[in-house]
Design a protein around this motif. Sequence first.
Motif, mmCIF file in Angstrom:
data_model
loop_
_atom_site.group_PDB
_atom_site.id
_atom_site.type_symbol
_atom_site.label_atom_id
_atom_site.label_comp_id
_atom_site.label_asym_id
_atom_site.label_seq_id
_atom_site.Cartn_x
_atom_site.Cartn_y
_atom_site.Cartn_z
ATOM 1 N N THR A 143 0.861 -1.187 0.000
ATOM 2 C CA THR A 143 0.000 0.000 0.000
ATOM 3 C C THR A 143 0.897 1.236 0.000
ATOM 4 O OG1 THR A 143 0.007 0.114 2.406
ATOM 5 C CG2 THR A 143 -1.778 -1.170 1.373
ATOM 6 N N THR A 144 0.296 2.387 -0.250
ATOM 7 C CA THR A 144 1.057 3.638 -0.242
ATOM 8 C C THR A 144 1.698 3.842 1.126
ATOM 9 O OG1 THR A 144 -0.729 4.443 -1.626
ATOM 10 C CG2 THR A 144 0.820 6.097 -0.845
ATOM 11 N N GLU A 145 0.953 3.518 2.183
ATOM 12 C CA GLU A 145 1.475 3.705 3.548
ATOM 13 C C GLU A 145 2.696 2.815 3.778
ATOM 14 O OE1 GLU A 145 -1.815 2.978 2.939
ATOM 15 O OE2 GLU A 145 -2.378 5.097 3.029
ATOM 16 N N GLU A 146 2.591 1.576 3.302
ATOM 17 C CA GLU A 146 3.726 0.661 3.500
ATOM 18 C C GLU A 146 4.963 1.148 2.747
ATOM 19 O OE1 GLU A 146 1.065 -3.399 4.173
ATOM 20 O OE2 GLU A 146 1.816 -2.905 2.170
ATOM 21 N N LEU A 147 4.733 1.652 1.547
ATOM 22 C CA LEU A 147 5.863 2.153 0.764
ATOM 23 C C LEU A 147 6.476 3.376 1.441
ATOM 24 C CD1 LEU A 147 4.470 1.780 -2.868
ATOM 25 C CD2 LEU A 147 6.473 0.623 -1.926
ATOM 26 N N ASP A 148 5.619 4.230 1.983
ATOM 27 C CA ASP A 148 6.122 5.415 2.687
ATOM 28 C C ASP A 148 6.982 5.005 3.877
ATOM 29 O OD1 ASP A 148 5.042 7.189 1.004
ATOM 30 O OD2 ASP A 148 3.261 7.667 2.218
ATOM 31 N N ALA A 149 6.513 4.000 4.585
ATOM 32 C CA ALA A 149 7.263 3.540 5.762
ATOM 33 C C ALA A 149 8.632 3.007 5.339
ATOM 34 C CB ALA A 149 6.466 2.467 6.489
ATOM 35 N N MET A 150 8.669 2.275 4.207
ATOM 36 C CA MET A 150 9.965 1.744 3.721
ATOM 37 C C MET A 150 10.908 2.889 3.357
ATOM 38 S SD MET A 150 8.946 -1.383 1.208
ATOM 39 C CE MET A 150 7.298 -1.992 1.297
ATOM 40 N N ARG A 151 10.320 3.907 2.740
ATOM 41 C CA ARG A 151 11.120 5.069 2.345
ATOM 42 C C ARG A 151 11.732 5.743 3.566
ATOM 43 N NH1 ARG A 151 7.038 6.477 -1.292
ATOM 44 N NH2 ARG A 151 7.664 5.305 -3.113
ATOM 45 N N LYS A 152 10.894 5.894 4.598
ATOM 46 C CA LYS A 152 11.359 6.536 5.840
ATOM 47 C C LYS A 152 12.493 5.737 6.474
ATOM 48 C CE LYS A 152 7.584 9.369 7.455
ATOM 49 N NZ LYS A 152 6.199 8.944 7.566
ATOM 50 N N GLU A 153 12.331 4.440 6.477
ATOM 51 C CA GLU A 153 13.382 3.586 7.062
ATOM 52 C C GLU A 153 14.710 3.788 6.340
ATOM 53 O OE1 GLU A 153 12.720 -0.667 7.221
ATOM 54 O OE2 GLU A 153 10.756 -0.234 8.138
ATOM 55 N N SER A 154 14.629 3.811 5.004
ATOM 56 C CA SER A 154 15.862 4.014 4.227
ATOM 57 C C SER A 154 16.472 5.360 4.563
ATOM 58 C CB SER A 154 15.583 3.969 2.722
ATOM 59 O OG SER A 154 15.067 2.745 2.386
ATOM 60 N N MET A 155 15.607 6.374 4.682
ATOM 61 C CA MET A 155 16.103 7.710 4.988
ATOM 62 C C MET A 155 16.822 7.719 6.329
ATOM 63 S SD MET A 155 13.390 10.456 3.548
ATOM 64 C CE MET A 155 13.352 11.522 4.942
ATOM 65 N N ALA A 156 16.221 7.017 7.301
ATOM 66 C CA ALA A 156 16.824 6.957 8.646
ATOM 67 C C ALA A 156 18.205 6.305 8.577
ATOM 68 C CB ALA A 156 15.912 6.194 9.591
ATOM 69 N N ARG A 157 18.344 5.363 7.632
ATOM 70 C CA ARG A 157 19.661 4.709 7.465
ATOM 71 C C ARG A 157 20.569 5.474 6.520
ATOM 72 N NH1 ARG A 157 16.478 0.029 6.736
ATOM 73 N NH2 ARG A 157 16.994 0.050 4.543
ATOM 74 N N LYS A 158 20.058 6.660 6.096
ATOM 75 C CA LYS A 158 20.794 7.521 5.148
ATOM 76 C C LYS A 158 21.137 6.771 3.855
ATOM 77 C CE LYS A 158 22.753 10.960 8.270
ATOM 78 N NZ LYS A 158 21.648 10.874 9.175
ATOM 79 N N GLU A 159 20.169 5.973 3.407
ATOM 80 C CA GLU A 159 20.351 5.229 2.154
ATOM 81 C C GLU A 159 19.278 5.653 1.167
ATOM 82 O OE1 GLU A 159 19.892 1.147 3.132
ATOM 83 O OE2 GLU A 159 21.821 1.027 4.181
ATOM 84 N N ALA A 160 19.604 5.553 -0.115
ATOM 85 C CA ALA A 160 18.573 5.817 -1.126
ATOM 86 C C ALA A 160 17.601 4.638 -1.103
ATOM 87 C CB ALA A 160 19.216 5.937 -2.486
ATOM 88 N N PHE A 161 16.321 4.924 -1.228
ATOM 89 C CA PHE A 161 15.338 3.836 -1.190
ATOM 90 C C PHE A 161 15.308 3.115 -2.536
ATOM 91 C CE2 PHE A 161 10.802 2.629 -2.013
ATOM 92 C CZ PHE A 161 10.839 1.476 -1.233
ATOM 93 N N ARG A 162 15.563 1.843 -2.481
ATOM 94 C CA ARG A 162 15.463 1.036 -3.713
ATOM 95 C C ARG A 162 14.631 -0.203 -3.404
ATOM 96 N NH1 ARG A 162 21.043 2.414 -4.259
ATOM 97 N NH2 ARG A 162 21.231 4.111 -5.753
ATOM 98 N N TYR A 163 13.525 -0.320 -4.071
ATOM 99 C CA TYR A 163 12.642 -1.465 -3.838
ATOM 100 C C TYR A 163 13.291 -2.722 -4.405
ATOM 101 C CZ TYR A 163 8.226 -3.961 -3.291
ATOM 102 O OH TYR A 163 7.242 -4.830 -2.903
ATOM 103 N N ARG A 164 13.296 -3.763 -3.597
ATOM 104 C CA ARG A 164 13.875 -5.025 -4.064
ATOM 105 C C ARG A 164 12.890 -6.170 -3.823
ATOM 106 N NH1 ARG A 164 17.589 -3.009 -6.719
ATOM 107 N NH2 ARG A 164 19.392 -2.107 -5.745
#
Length: 565
Positions: free
Chosen positions: A124-145
């Motif tokens: 869902t959009t919410e789940e994707l947003d959460a994944m994006r936030k996690e990547s940001m917290a790790r200072k990584e670019a978000f890449r869906y795998r």
Amino acid sequence: MTIPNPSCPVTRFAPSPSGHLHVGGARTALYSWAFARGRGGQFIIRIEDTDQKRSSDAASVGFLRDLEWLGIRWDQGPTFTAPDGSVVGGGANGSYFQSERLEIYERYFAQLIAAGHAYEAWDTTEELDAMRKESMARKEAFRYRFRGLISPEQRTQFVAEGRTAVVRFRTPQVAITIKDDVLGDATLPAGEVDDFVIRKKDGFPTYHFAVVVDDELMGVTHVLRAQEHFTNTAKHIVLQDALGFRRPTYGHLSIIKNPDDSKMSKRDKDKVLRKAVKERSLSAPPAGTVSTEDWGRWIGDDNVQLDLEAAIRLSEALKVALPEINVDDFRRSGYLPETICNFLALNGWSPGHDIEKFDNTFLCERFSLDRVIKTPAKFDRVKLLAFNTDAINAMPREEFARRCREHAAQFRPEFVARFDEAKFALLMHACHERSKTLDEPFRTNGFLLVDDDALVFADDKNVRKALGIGASSVDGAKSGLDHLRAMRSILAALPEWTQVALESAANAYTAEYAAGKIGSVAQPLRIAVSGTTVSPPIWDTLVLVGCNAALARIDRCVAWASALR
Ligand code: GLU
């Protein structure tokens, strides 16, 4: 499917139908067309309307009309009836609208999924947003795998929850080399490209997927497109490999900039209008231009743009010229399509040997990718206008009149309605020499259309001097105003209202009363009928205005100037 013959290239121009054809897009189309035409190949137009919200039929038609106007005719593509009645387009590889090719894309989605190269993703959009936030917290670019296939039960559960899936491509983690005949080759390290979406929730393919399938099925051998697509090309290459497709040759074209290095964007129009509004300290929109609500939003936020029609109305009310950005703007301003092509071709390519002026036939013969520049071209409007002026001056006068009439039929219908064919031709002949564009005879001669009692006389230095307003008479010499009064009676008594009759009457008067200086008699007449000291040749102008109107205007001018004296 067309089997491409390597010696005959197939190119395409693939606009997304929103907005208008920008000069940058027109140049891409021109280069693609010239490349194919010059090598006996095929040029295709494909409408990339997979973004349902942003696409419109009107925009598609606008793109086709502008391309046809430029002389860029497609061998395959949407059918279009040109103004001369000929039909362009069609072809065996249609539909050339991506929105009509959904069944084709479905076949290739199925192929990729079956081979394990693609998978459904139910986030869902919410789940994707959460994944994006996690990547940001790790200072990584978000890449869906890819995170493993889901079970049939899980799938049923998602469907029951009302979720819809996208299809993502399982991007192989390999370095990707993009071969580019303009920019040179570049390699993207492994891991840069994520598992991108190829089928959206609405069932439509994404740009990346549709472009790859269609370039293959339409036999495209060379893809020329804007530089902004360079990194997209990596996605296209991995898709091509997974689908077992050929890789076309790519050439990414740098953008076209303004001379001040800014991007040539439609915002430039709003910039000009905002400046004019500020200079005039306007607090409300001039009547009939922009609605009060739109005005409020536009004034309050520099990012808001007026729609084109409103911007044109406002520019006319403020008497400022809008910078041309789209092909249609240049047409409206009276540029010649052949000049635009010549000039656009030079913005990023050159034939060498200091050759600057050429036509499309020459371009097709000479165009090659190795002479396309890598750096942004600067769009020099002064030079473009000079090119246009030269082309207009070199034109036979009948051609100028004919093309001006075509221009007026579309953009200045009030002139077509006002004059019969002979008078229209007379105006064009009178204006030819000094015109830089096809619009200039109309833009500068609005006085021909105003009601006689609505003509405004410019109260400026030149007008005052020509009429002798505010100057004391030297040795009792006659002023311009005196000449005007005298000429009024002479003209009223003329047996015929022709250039020859008008000129010889004025010459006779001038010899006797104005020391042979025709200007001192002609200039007051010009002011009287046009309101200013600039107009086409005066005897032509008087014929165009007509006898009764000219006499009425002279009377008003005499009254106006006498009151000022
Ligand atoms: N529809 C894309 C665009 O308008 C086309 C890009 C391409 O040529 O592949 O930018």
